[in-house]
Design a protein around this motif. Structure first.
Motif, mmCIF file in Angstrom:
data_model
loop_
_atom_site.group_PDB
_atom_site.id
_atom_site.type_symbol
_atom_site.label_atom_id
_atom_site.label_comp_id
_atom_site.label_asym_id
_atom_site.label_seq_id
_atom_site.Cartn_x
_atom_site.Cartn_y
_atom_site.Cartn_z
ATOM 1 N N GLY A 75 0.791 -1.230 0.000
ATOM 2 C CA GLY A 75 0.000 0.000 0.000
ATOM 3 C C GLY A 75 0.816 1.268 0.000
ATOM 4 O O GLY A 75 0.270 2.370 -0.077
ATOM 5 N N THR A 76 2.148 1.145 0.042
ATOM 6 C CA THR A 76 2.995 2.338 0.099
ATOM 7 C C THR A 76 2.823 3.210 -1.136
ATOM 8 O O THR A 76 2.766 4.445 -1.041
ATOM 9 C CB THR A 76 4.475 1.933 0.261
ATOM 10 N N PHE A 77 2.727 2.601 -2.304
ATOM 11 C CA PHE A 77 2.650 3.406 -3.520
ATOM 12 C C PHE A 77 1.267 4.008 -3.734
ATOM 13 O O PHE A 77 1.123 5.017 -4.426
ATOM 14 C CB PHE A 77 3.136 2.604 -4.730
ATOM 15 N N ASP A 78 0.248 3.415 -3.123
ATOM 16 C CA ASP A 78 -1.045 4.093 -3.073
ATOM 17 C C ASP A 78 -0.911 5.356 -2.231
ATOM 18 O O ASP A 78 -1.454 6.406 -2.566
ATOM 19 C CB ASP A 78 -2.113 3.176 -2.468
ATOM 20 N N ALA A 79 -0.170 5.236 -1.126
ATOM 21 C CA ALA A 79 0.064 6.397 -0.263
ATOM 22 C C ALA A 79 0.886 7.460 -0.992
ATOM 23 O O ALA A 79 0.641 8.668 -0.835
ATOM 24 C CB ALA A 79 0.770 5.962 1.021
ATOM 25 N N LEU A 80 1.865 7.024 -1.800
ATOM 26 C CA LEU A 80 2.664 7.981 -2.573
ATOM 27 C C LEU A 80 1.794 8.716 -3.585
ATOM 28 O O LEU A 80 1.946 9.922 -3.793
ATOM 29 C CB LEU A 80 3.820 7.269 -3.278
ATOM 30 N N MET A 81 0.867 7.983 -4.230
ATOM 31 C CA MET A 81 -0.055 8.628 -5.164
ATOM 32 C C MET A 81 -0.903 9.674 -4.436
ATOM 33 O O MET A 81 -1.052 10.807 -4.905
ATOM 34 C CB MET A 81 -0.958 7.601 -5.835
ATOM 35 N N ASP A 82 -1.462 9.294 -3.292
ATOM 36 C CA ASP A 82 -2.278 10.239 -2.519
ATOM 37 C C ASP A 82 -1.457 11.457 -2.116
ATOM 38 O O ASP A 82 -1.936 12.603 -2.190
ATOM 39 C CB ASP A 82 -2.846 9.557 -1.273
ATOM 40 N N PHE A 83 -0.205 11.187 -1.714
ATOM 41 C CA PHE A 83 0.695 12.266 -1.318
ATOM 42 C C PHE A 83 0.924 13.226 -2.492
ATOM 43 O O PHE A 83 0.844 14.449 -2.350
ATOM 44 C CB PHE A 83 2.026 11.682 -0.841
ATOM 45 N N THR A 84 1.212 12.669 -3.669
ATOM 46 C CA THR A 84 1.509 13.482 -4.847
ATOM 47 C C THR A 84 0.294 14.280 -5.287
ATOM 48 O O THR A 84 0.378 15.483 -5.569
ATOM 49 C CB THR A 84 1.991 12.584 -6.002
ATOM 50 N N LEU A 85 -0.868 13.612 -5.357
ATOM 51 C CA LEU A 85 -2.077 14.290 -5.809
ATOM 52 C C LEU A 85 -2.536 15.337 -4.806
ATOM 53 O O LEU A 85 -3.125 16.354 -5.185
ATOM 54 C CB LEU A 85 -3.193 13.268 -6.053
ATOM 55 N N SER A 86 -2.261 15.112 -3.519
ATOM 56 C CA SER A 86 -2.671 16.090 -2.505
ATOM 57 C C SER A 86 -1.931 17.407 -2.678
ATOM 58 O O SER A 86 -2.424 18.465 -2.282
ATOM 59 C CB SER A 86 -2.428 15.534 -1.096
ATOM 60 N N ARG A 87 -0.760 17.344 -3.278
ATOM 61 C CA ARG A 87 0.016 18.553 -3.528
ATOM 62 C C ARG A 87 -0.280 19.139 -4.901
ATOM 63 O O ARG A 87 0.237 20.195 -5.248
ATOM 64 C CB ARG A 87 1.516 18.260 -3.367
ATOM 65 N N ARG A 88 -1.077 18.427 -5.668
ATOM 66 C CA ARG A 88 -1.575 18.945 -6.941
ATOM 67 C C ARG A 88 -3.079 18.714 -6.933
ATOM 68 O O ARG A 88 -3.584 17.798 -7.560
ATOM 69 C CB ARG A 88 -0.912 18.228 -8.115
ATOM 70 N N ASN B 197 10.425 6.521 3.406
ATOM 71 C CA ASN B 197 11.293 5.903 4.419
ATOM 72 C C ASN B 197 10.504 5.400 5.628
ATOM 73 O O ASN B 197 10.895 4.421 6.277
ATOM 74 C CB ASN B 197 12.374 6.888 4.865
ATOM 75 N N SER B 198 9.404 6.063 5.916
ATOM 76 C CA SER B 198 8.584 5.624 7.050
ATOM 77 C C SER B 198 7.867 4.305 6.767
ATOM 78 O O SER B 198 7.341 3.670 7.692
ATOM 79 C CB SER B 198 7.551 6.700 7.396
ATOM 80 N N MET B 199 7.849 3.882 5.517
ATOM 81 C CA MET B 199 7.155 2.654 5.116
ATOM 82 C C MET B 199 8.112 1.465 4.939
ATOM 83 O O MET B 199 7.681 0.368 4.584
ATOM 84 C CB MET B 199 6.406 2.880 3.794
ATOM 85 N N VAL B 200 9.406 1.674 5.152
ATOM 86 C CA VAL B 200 10.406 0.640 4.875
ATOM 87 C C VAL B 200 10.324 -0.486 5.906
ATOM 88 O O VAL B 200 10.256 -0.245 7.118
ATOM 89 C CB VAL B 200 11.819 1.254 4.856
ATOM 90 N N ILE B 201 10.339 -1.741 5.405
ATOM 91 C CA ILE B 201 10.323 -2.904 6.309
ATOM 92 C C ILE B 201 11.620 -3.711 6.221
ATOM 93 O O ILE B 201 11.874 -4.553 7.080
ATOM 94 C CB ILE B 201 9.116 -3.815 6.017
ATOM 95 N N ALA B 202 12.427 -3.475 5.193
ATOM 96 C CA ALA B 202 13.707 -4.189 5.068
ATOM 97 C C ALA B 202 14.617 -3.420 4.115
ATOM 98 O O ALA B 202 14.134 -2.808 3.154
ATOM 99 C CB ALA B 202 13.491 -5.608 4.559
ATOM 100 N N THR B 203 15.917 -3.472 4.391
ATOM 101 C CA THR B 203 16.893 -2.739 3.592
ATOM 102 C C THR B 203 18.035 -3.672 3.173
ATOM 103 O O THR B 203 18.513 -4.472 3.979
ATOM 104 C CB THR B 203 17.468 -1.554 4.383
ATOM 105 N N PHE B 204 18.455 -3.526 1.906
ATOM 106 C CA PHE B 204 19.523 -4.390 1.366
ATOM 107 C C PHE B 204 20.483 -3.554 0.529
ATOM 108 O O PHE B 204 20.081 -2.560 -0.092
ATOM 109 C CB PHE B 204 18.925 -5.511 0.505
ATOM 110 N N PHE B 205 21.759 -3.976 0.490
ATOM 111 C CA PHE B 205 22.779 -3.269 -0.286
ATOM 112 C C PHE B 205 23.469 -4.241 -1.234
ATOM 113 O O PHE B 205 23.568 -5.446 -0.959
ATOM 114 C CB PHE B 205 23.831 -2.652 0.641
ATOM 115 N N SER B 206 23.978 -3.682 -2.342
ATOM 116 C CA SER B 206 24.824 -4.471 -3.230
ATOM 117 C C SER B 206 26.193 -4.644 -2.596
ATOM 118 O O SER B 206 26.544 -3.954 -1.632
ATOM 119 C CB SER B 206 24.944 -3.788 -4.592
#
Length: 594
Positions: A547-560, A584-593
């Motif tokens: 659901g993070t990218f739904d939240a990103l869409m809402d975030f973006t549209l709220s500013r437009r 970053n507040s939605m991150v559940i795991a982090t990985f590096f190359s």
């Protein structure tokens, strides 16, 4: 269908595949001649406008030569002062001989700020003819003798965006809303005469109510649906998510013959009551059976058994959603019919059933006057702006990249759209193009320049080679260049969906590290040199919750606040600190190359 005025004013042709095919043959055979006539007509009408008259004050008879020599190539910043004056109430004759009916607002979600473009009645009529051609080409490929067009319906989900007015009371709206609102364009696919939803449903201003109601109409008319679609592939994936959340309520409505109480828009509710006039328990049971399956693979074919294709744009940044569409479509052709922008509608896919990764568009010669600025795909530097280097439509070369420049009847003159196109082939004498990407959408830490196309290619490798074999789908992604660390590095946010794979255990950790390494190793030579010299640090993938990218869409549209989900293009590179913080507040795991 009304033809371009240069072909014969007010002449029409029958609305059938044969007539459209004949028109397209003529237009593509005579593409160069048609382009000259389009430019001649535009200049004959608009050369006395304030913007153009200064270039033609001492012009001789060769208006094309004067146009090429004196009228400059421009970007939106050059156009903005004229748009502001029109918005404040100054005459339309600043840029257009014809009255400006409205200003078309871009979404601003593909990497820039919202822009406004003038739109005249002629432009609307041309747009209607363009989409009429598109619809008939598609019909020719998907309608057969066993299932003729009569009685068949399109389920095409579209939504109104909020509108506003300028100080001079000129309406400002999105291109999609313009199509839905204007009676001049009622034949377009967004208002299909054979659509599953009545106008009261598609015109509902509440996006959530409209989405639910359009899906309910589509399910009620499931046996007659010939195609399912949205404008962009991101919207199609969003529709599937919405179905996952609301299918039980939809089936309950159908079973009881009663609409959910929260659908309270009077016109929408009234139209639904006419369609859902009685309980339909058998239909509800049949639909529920498909939803209750553990896997939703092929769900579109199961819900709409007569469907022939999925209609949605899958070029450019939308290509990342093709695996998802293939999964949910269960083998259905994915059709990307048109290439359009807020500036206008330009390209038609003449081979609708081609591989979605291999879509090309033929630029309709009657829609605008096209020019092409040679572009070096290995560099973000501007091409040579010497007007002699700009290429006409019929003189482009196969395999070469160009930035599109358009001149329209609504007052855009040699306007750089910012889209990078590659010539894939010719249809008769008209070139066909693949959409490559938007210009200047890049990640960069040092002298590296990673484009949106580069990201899509490298992430696609990880999807096909690592994620899919382990039962995972990449729902969406975005990125940013983190220059606050030393050395700076690329950060990717990934939202994953597990279809019975590893689960988040040691195997998952190894899988994600493999993805980090594959993406890191697959970027271009400039990036690799920076990595070797320690100018760029290890690539980071942050897995985010569902659901993070739904939240990103809402975030973006709220500013437009005037943008709509219909025109939303997911951000592939984010620069807003607030957006990065939210992700970053939605991150559940982090990985590096490595």
């Amino acid at each position: 269908m009304e033809l371009p005025s240069f072909h014969r004013k007010n002449q029409t042709i029958n609305d059938d595949e044969e007539s459209v095919e004949a028109l397209l043959k003529k237009m593509t055979m005579d593409a160069g001649k048609i382009q000259d006539q389009v430019l001649e007509e535009i200049l004959a009408k608009n050369s006395k406008t304030e913007y153009l008259s200064r270039f033609f004050a001492d012009a001789d008879d060769n208006v094309k030569q004067v146009f090429k020599k004196k009228v400059p190539l421009v970007e939106y910043s050059d156009l903005l002062p004229y748009i502001d004056r029109i918005a404040d109430g100054e005459p339309h004759s600043i840029v257009s001989a014809d009255p400006i009916l409205e200003l078309i607002r871009s979404s601003g979600t593909s990497g820039g700020k919202q822009k406004l473009f003038p739109r005249t009645a002629q432009e609307l009529r041309l747009t209607a003819s363009f989409h009429e051609c598109s619809r008939n080409i598609l019909n020719k490929h998907i309608v057969d003798d066993d299932q003729p067009l009569n009685g068949r319906k399109r389920m095409f989900l579209s939504f109104l965006a909020p509108e506003n007015t300028t100080p001079s009371n000129l309406v400002v709206r999105s291109a999609v809303t313009s199509i839905m609102r204007n009676t001049l364009a009622q034949s377009l696919p967004l208002n299909p005469p054979l659509g599953t939803s009545p106008p009261e449903v598609t015109m509902c201003k509440d996006v959530r109510q409209s989405m639910y109601s359009q899906l309910l109409c589509g399910l009620l008319r499931r046996e007659s649906v010939m195609s399912v679609g949205t404008i962009f592939a991101a919207g199609f994936v969003h529709m599937i998510k919405f179905l996952e959340q609301h299918w039980e309520a939809l089936c309950c409505n159908i079973r009881q013959g009663r609409i959910s109480d929260w659908i309270d828009d009077p016109k929408c509710r009234g139209a639904l009551s006419y369609i859902l006039s009685r309980p339909m328990p058998d239909l509800a049971d049949a639909i529920s059976k498909e939803f209750e399956n553990k896997s939703w693979e092929g769900i579109i074919k199961k819900l709409w058994p007569g469907v022939k294709c999925i209609e949605t744009v899958v070029t450019g940044s939308m290509a990342q959603y093709i695996p998802k569409l293939e999964f949910y479509g269960g083998g259905l052709p994915i059709v990307s019919m048109i290439y359009a922008a807020s500036e206008g509608s330009f390209g038609i896919n003449l081979k609708p059933l081609s591989d979605p990764y291999d879509v090309s568009y033929c630029l309709a010669p009657w829609m605008a006057y096209y020019e092409f600025l040679p572009f070096d795909p290995t560099s973000e530097d501007d091409a040579d702006l010497n007007n002699g280097k700009v290429v006409d439509l019929v003189h482009v070369k196969v395999g070469q990249h160009y930035e599109l420049v358009v001149t329209t009847c609504s007052g855009l003159n040699r306007y750089r759209v910012g889209d990078i196109l590659m010539v894939s082939s010719f249809h008769n004498n008209a070139p066909q193009f693949r959409f490559v990407r938007r210009k200047n959408v890049i990640l960069s830490i040092d002298f590296d320049k990673t484009t949106e196309e580069d990201l899509i290619k490298t992430i696609s490798k990880a999807i096909h080679n690592i994620l899919e074999p382990h039962g995972f789908l990449l729902t969406d992604y975005t990125s940013y260049a983190d220059s606050r660390s030393f050395p700076g590095h690329y950060v990717l946010f990934w939202e994953l969906q597990d279809h019975g794979g590893l689960g988040h255990d040691d195997g998952f950790v190894q899988m994600m590290r493999g993805c980090c390494n594959l993406v890191d190793e697959s970027l271009d030579e400039a990036y690799k040199k920076c990595r070797v010299r320690n100018l760029i640090g290890p690539l980071e993938i942050k897995v985010v919750k569902q659901g993070t990218f739904d939240a990103l869409m809402d975030f973006t549209l709220s500013r437009r606040k005037s943008a709509s989900p219909s025109q939303y293009k997911p951000l592939k590179c984010i620069t807003s600190e607030d957006a990065i913080q939210m992700m970053n507040s939605m991150v559940i795991a982090t990985f590096f190359s490595n």
